[in-house]
Structures are given as C-alpha cells and as structure tokens.
Write a protein that holds these residues in place. Structure first.
Motif, PDB file in Angstrom:
ATOM      1  N   GLY A  51      -4.834   3.303   3.436  1.00 30.88           N
ATOM      2  CA  GLY A  51      -4.619   3.887   2.126  1.00 30.88           C
ATOM      3  C   GLY A  51      -3.986   2.945   1.120  1.00 30.88           C
ATOM      4  N   LYS A  52      -3.854   1.684   1.492  1.00 30.66           N
ATOM      5  CA  LYS A  52      -3.275   0.708   0.574  1.00 30.66           C
ATOM      6  C   LYS A  52      -4.354   0.230  -0.397  1.00 30.66           C
ATOM      7  N   PRO A  53      -4.047   0.209  -1.703  1.00 27.40           N
ATOM      8  CA  PRO A  53      -5.029  -0.262  -2.690  1.00 27.40           C
ATOM      9  C   PRO A  53      -5.419  -1.719  -2.444  1.00 27.40           C
ATOM     10  N   LYS A  54      -6.735  -2.001  -2.531  1.00 24.79           N
ATOM     11  CA  LYS A  54      -7.229  -3.360  -2.315  1.00 24.79           C
ATOM     12  C   LYS A  54      -7.383  -4.149  -3.617  1.00 24.79           C
ATOM     13  N   PHE A  55      -7.592  -3.463  -4.730  1.00 20.62           N
ATOM     14  CA  PHE A  55      -7.978  -4.176  -5.946  1.00 20.62           C
ATOM     15  C   PHE A  55      -6.995  -4.035  -7.095  1.00 20.62           C
ATOM     16  N   GLY A  56      -6.306  -2.939  -7.191  1.00 25.82           N
ATOM     17  CA  GLY A  56      -5.325  -2.741  -8.258  1.00 25.82           C
ATOM     18  C   GLY A  56      -5.924  -2.279  -9.564  1.00 25.82           C
ATOM     19  N   TYR A  57      -6.954  -2.967 -10.020  1.00 27.48           N
ATOM     20  CA  TYR A  57      -7.585  -2.642 -11.302  1.00 27.48           C
ATOM     21  C   TYR A  57      -9.093  -2.662 -11.150  1.00 27.48           C
TER      22      TYR A  57
END
Length: 187
Positions: A51-57
């Motif tokens: 569930g950790k974001p890979k890209f941020g934006y």
C-alpha cells in the motif's frame, strides 16, 4: 441527465471507442474519452503490495510508463483521493490486492470533500463466464454486491457528480464545491 440538456451530450454516444471528443457546454469544456466497458486495458496503479505509493504524482507515473516502450498509454487520469502521505482515502484494489478497504462513513463533520454523498466506486471485475466488465456505483451499493463478484481493480472516490442521470445536489449554483473534477461514467 437531470437538468443537463440530454441532446447536448447525446453526441457522446457517437464517439468511436478509444477516441477523445471535446464538448462545450455553457462555456465549459468537457473532455470525453470513450472505452469499451469490457476492456481489460484499464489499470488502477500506483501502489506496491504493502500500500505504499510508488509514484507520488501523476507526472511521475506518466514518465515511468513512457520509459517502457512495450506499454501503449492512451489516457491517464487521477482516479482517487489521497491522504497527505499519498495513501488512498477509501477503497483501492489493484491487481486483486486490497490496498485500502472500503470507507462507508457517511457523516461529514469536517466537511471533507470525500464524504459528500453519494460517493462512489469505479471497479473492474470478472464474470463467472470469464468476461471482464467495468462499472461505477455508489459506495452503499458496492458494499452490497462486492462479496458476490471478483474485483481486480477498484477506486473509491467521492462525491459522485452524476448518479442515475441526476446531478448531485452538492454541485448546484450556490455550491461551495468549486474544484475541477473528473468523472468516470459507465453506460
């Protein structure tokens, strides 16, 4: 379409699949991209298995996709709402993994945009016959049906702008909700 003039948007039905049309209505532009609702080429991405974001934006995701020449990107959009740490608010399922569970809270004590009702879920699932379909429904309805279907991708986002051809009353002329929004609809 509620108070929208049906004829103004009936042109949307004439759009060829996998193509973009720009419709102007009351000095506003609407960008309509039409896909076949049985396509398997829609993906909800951006998180690892924890569930950790890979890209941020969104721009970072686009750059990532463009580096891989085997991927054919036609359209990309921000399809959810996020906490400050980039984790999803509400349901997020990607590749069959639940990143965040369905949020069924309906009260909105802090006037948080996500909780304007009805909020909804966009999801893709496999039918028992192997056919793959996409749908949009209210969170309340999704909760009722989700145990009976095999969901591969889903994103919960609120509020629904249009539900059953009626514009959400939270977006009337006197509304304080003036953000630019995108919408996924299934016909």
């Amino acid at each position: 379409m509620g108070s929208l003039e049906k004829n103004k948007f009936s042109e949307e039905n004439k759009i060829a699949p996998n193509s973009l049309q720009i419709v102007e209505y009351k000095k506003n532009k609407f960008y309509i991209y039409k896909l076949n609702k049985s396509t398997k080429n829609i993906h909800i991405e951006g998180y690892d298995n924890f569930g950790k974001p890979k890209f941020g934006y969104l721009n970072n995701y686009i750059k990532y996709i463009l580096k891989d020449s085997s991927k054919n990107l036609e359209i990309v959009m921000n399809g959810g709402m996020y906490q400050m740490n980039g984790r999803p608010v509400g349901l997020c399922i990607t590749k069959g993994n639940t990143i965040h569970p369905l949020d069924t809270q309906t009260n909105n004590p802090d006037q948080v945009n996500f909780y304007l009702q009805p909020n909804g879920v966009f999801y893709g699932y496999s039918m028992p016959n192997g056919k793959y379909l996409w749908n949009v429904t209210s969170t309340k309805e999704y909760k009722k049906i989700s145990k009976a279907i095999k969901v591969k991708y889903a994103t919960q986002s609120g509020p629904m702008l249009i539900d059953d051809c009626i514009i959400n009353k939270s977006f009337g002329i006197r509304s304080v909700n003036k953000k630019i929004r995108n919408e996924v609809g299934v016909n």
